[in-house]
Design a protein around this motif. Structure first.
Motif, mmCIF file in Angstrom:
data_model
loop_
_atom_site.group_PDB
_atom_site.id
_atom_site.type_symbol
_atom_site.label_atom_id
_atom_site.label_comp_id
_atom_site.label_asym_id
_atom_site.label_seq_id
_atom_site.Cartn_x
_atom_site.Cartn_y
_atom_site.Cartn_z
ATOM 1 N N ASP A 128 2.361 -0.905 9.452
ATOM 2 C CA ASP A 128 2.303 -0.088 8.025
ATOM 3 C C ASP A 128 2.963 -0.790 7.010
ATOM 4 O O ASP A 128 3.448 -1.982 7.039
ATOM 5 N N GLU A 129 2.956 -0.111 5.820
ATOM 6 C CA GLU A 129 3.393 -0.742 4.639
ATOM 7 C C GLU A 129 4.597 -1.270 4.722
ATOM 8 O O GLU A 129 5.250 -2.276 4.232
ATOM 9 N N LYS A 130 5.588 -0.332 5.203
ATOM 10 C CA LYS A 130 7.273 -0.757 5.101
ATOM 11 C C LYS A 130 7.287 -1.876 6.135
ATOM 12 O O LYS A 130 8.091 -2.874 5.897
ATOM 13 N N GLN A 131 6.401 -1.892 7.527
ATOM 14 C CA GLN A 131 6.607 -3.225 8.190
ATOM 15 C C GLN A 131 6.289 -4.444 7.368
ATOM 16 O O GLN A 131 6.766 -5.412 7.730
ATOM 17 N N ALA A 148 5.990 -4.976 4.389
ATOM 18 C CA ALA A 148 6.988 -5.391 3.217
ATOM 19 C C ALA A 148 8.321 -6.046 3.950
ATOM 20 O O ALA A 148 8.816 -7.137 3.267
ATOM 21 N N LYS A 149 8.543 -5.830 5.091
ATOM 22 C CA LYS A 149 9.953 -6.166 5.796
ATOM 23 C C LYS A 149 9.269 -7.743 6.173
ATOM 24 O O LYS A 149 10.307 -8.440 6.256
#
Length: 515
Positions: free
Chosen positions: A235-238, A240-241
């Motif tokens: 997902d987006e958080k992953q 970005a990380k």
């Protein structure tokens, strides 16, 4: 959705109802089994051909209603042409011709072709072509099963142009009569998964963007777990990380969040390096701030045809238990022009660390692919990578709808793709790469820019951009803008979404990369 076509395999015998399909060459001669099965009624073919001016040309069809001496409703005679056509016969296309002219009906097909060997593999290809022709995307039609244009007209007339009448493909049954029904059924079973993979890819491309966003597309990839594919959704958080800033930059103008789906089929040895297929999945492409013209923008629901192919391919490989380790990776975004959207002139740092000056926000697919290619390259260290993308309108100018553009840093991989294209009819044409084109994407303020200079060499500079992220990994890029969506209709592909690439890459794996 339309009722599926039913196919079975039987020994040759005269049916007592429905349609009977036979094949003839340009000399109007039947194969020996077909002639024996028809008996005295075989003479009908020559008599009707004379009056209807039917000459047995490749893909031509003559239908005889209520044929004398036979209990069937129609005798359907399909031409396979002369010596040249027979030597290069495409059995899948032949199956499409048959399915097109017997649509929605019960038909027995005598799979005995004059002067052409038609064993289990060839008849199985006929069944594949019939399944592909029977595909219809009608789930949003409020009234289904309407009679099509031409239905009910005289059936005694020859059609020398082939089975191109519009037809109602709902249901129907084909009984393919052949010498070894058991072996043919086994060969056809393998192709069922391939047909399902093509169908899945077509469905994804045909779905409207208000139904199929990045999250829904990722869910479709996740559903491959039911056939044994391991699926990981980022997902987006992953993202970005991880550092997929180029991909997220494309997605930032949309309310719909980005996703990356990683699919793994482990059918090879534990120590075997995987092979990797990477797809561009822009579920809708407005062009962003560099917005596209309104005319034809509705087709941009198909800008994810590369990702659709990868999902369909993974289904096909898993369904037949391919003896290979395969990675499928797709970057899923929507390119929209809201207040948060990426701007021309922005500079983004990719996952690889290479910086990109965004000259045109409509050259977004290469930004998505750059991060996914880097991720797959570093995490899985594949034996090779092939990416597929509806990347440039320039490839349509160069090749039209007949070939996908092929760019590669590896001659062996390119040659194998070319051979697989000829074998399946999903053709590719190799295009050049080189340092001179590389200079066209140099930026004054970043490492590179996302478009070259003007309109010249647009598809080549796009491929040259992607090559920056491949490093030493053997790689091929397929620009499928002319073949993956809105391609010319054929005997086995009749809708906006062609499913291009599934058969091509399945053949590549089957011929060269299975243990």
């Amino acid at each position: 959705m339309a009722e599926p076509l039913k196919i079975d395999f039987i020994s040759p015998a005269l049916p007592d109802s429905g349609d009977l399909v036979v094949f003839v060459g340009d000399d109007l001669a039947l194969g020996p089994v077909a002639a024996e099965t028809l008996g005295e009624a075989a003479s009908l073919v020559a008599r009707a051909a004379k009056s209807e001016k039917f000459k047995g040309k490749w893909k031509s069809v003559m239908s005889i209603a209520q044929p004398a001496g036979l209990a069937v409703d129609r005798l359907v005679v399909v031409g396979i042409g002369g010596a040249k056509e027979r030597a290069e016969l495409d059995f899948a296309l032949l199956g499409g011709v048959v399915a097109g002219r017997t649509a929605g009906r019960t038909a027995t097909v005598i799979c005995d072709l004059p002067e052409v060997a038609a064993g289990p593999e060839e008849v199985a290809e006929i069944s594949l072509g019939a399944r592909l022709r029977a595909y219809a995307f009608d789930r949003y039609k409020s009234k289904k099963g309407k009679k099509s244009k031409g239905e009910g007209k005289s059936e005694s007339k020859a059609d020398e142009k082939g089975g191109d009448d519009a037809e109602d493909m709902t249901g129907g049954r084909l009984s393919l009569a052949c010498a070894d029904p058991s072996a043919t059924k086994k060969a056809a079973k393998i192709r069922e998964g391939l047909a399902e993979g093509v169908t899945l890819a077509r469905d994804l491309v045909n779905e409207p963007a208000n139904v199929l966003g990045p999250v829904e597309f990722a869910d479709m990839a996740k559903s491959l777990e039911k056939v044994g594919v391991e699926v990981e959704i980022l997902d987006e958080k992953q993202l970005a990380k991880i550092g997929m800033r180029a991909l997220l930059g494309v997605a930032q103008g949309s309310e719909r969040p980005a996703r990356v789906a990683i699919m793994r089929w482990n059918g090879g040895g534990k120590k075997d390096k995987p092979i990797a297929f990477i797809g561009k999945g822009v579920v809708f492409d407005t062009g962003g701030i560099s917005i596209k013209p309104a005319g034809g923008m509705e087709d941009m629901k198909g800008d994810m045809a590369g990702a659709a192919c990868v999902v369909g391919l993974m289904h096909a490989l898993a369904s037949r238990k391919a003896k290979a380790n395969v990675i499928g990776a797709i970057g899923l975004v929507e390119n929209m022009p809201d207040g948060r959207a990426q701007r021309p002139g922005d500079i983004v740092e990719t996952l690889s660390g290479i910086t990109v000056e965004v000259i045109n926000t409509d050259a977004e697919g290469r930004l998505v692919l750059a991060d996914v290619i880097t991720y797959v390259r570093d995490r899985f260290e594949p034996a090779f990578m092939i990416d597929l993308a509806t990347l440039t309108g320039a490839i349509l100018v160069a090749l039209g709808n007949e070939h996908a553009g092929l760019f590669s840093n590896d001659d062996t991989l390119a040659e194998r793709l070319h051979a697989a294209g000829l074998a399946t009819g999903e053709k590719v044409w190799r295009m050049p790469l080189g340092p001179a084109y590389d200079k066209m994407i140099e930026s004054k303020v970043a490492d590179i820019k996302n478009v070259g200079g003007g309109r010249n060499a647009g598809s080549i500079t796009a491929a040259q951009f992607l090559k920056r992220f491949v490093e030493d990994t053997p790689w091929a890029h397929l620009d499928i803008a002319g073949t993956g969506m809105g391609a010319a209709q054929t005997e086995i592909s009749r809708t906006f979404g062609s499913g291009y690439g599934v058969r091509l890459l399945d053949r590549l794996v089957r011929d060269h990369y299975e243990g």
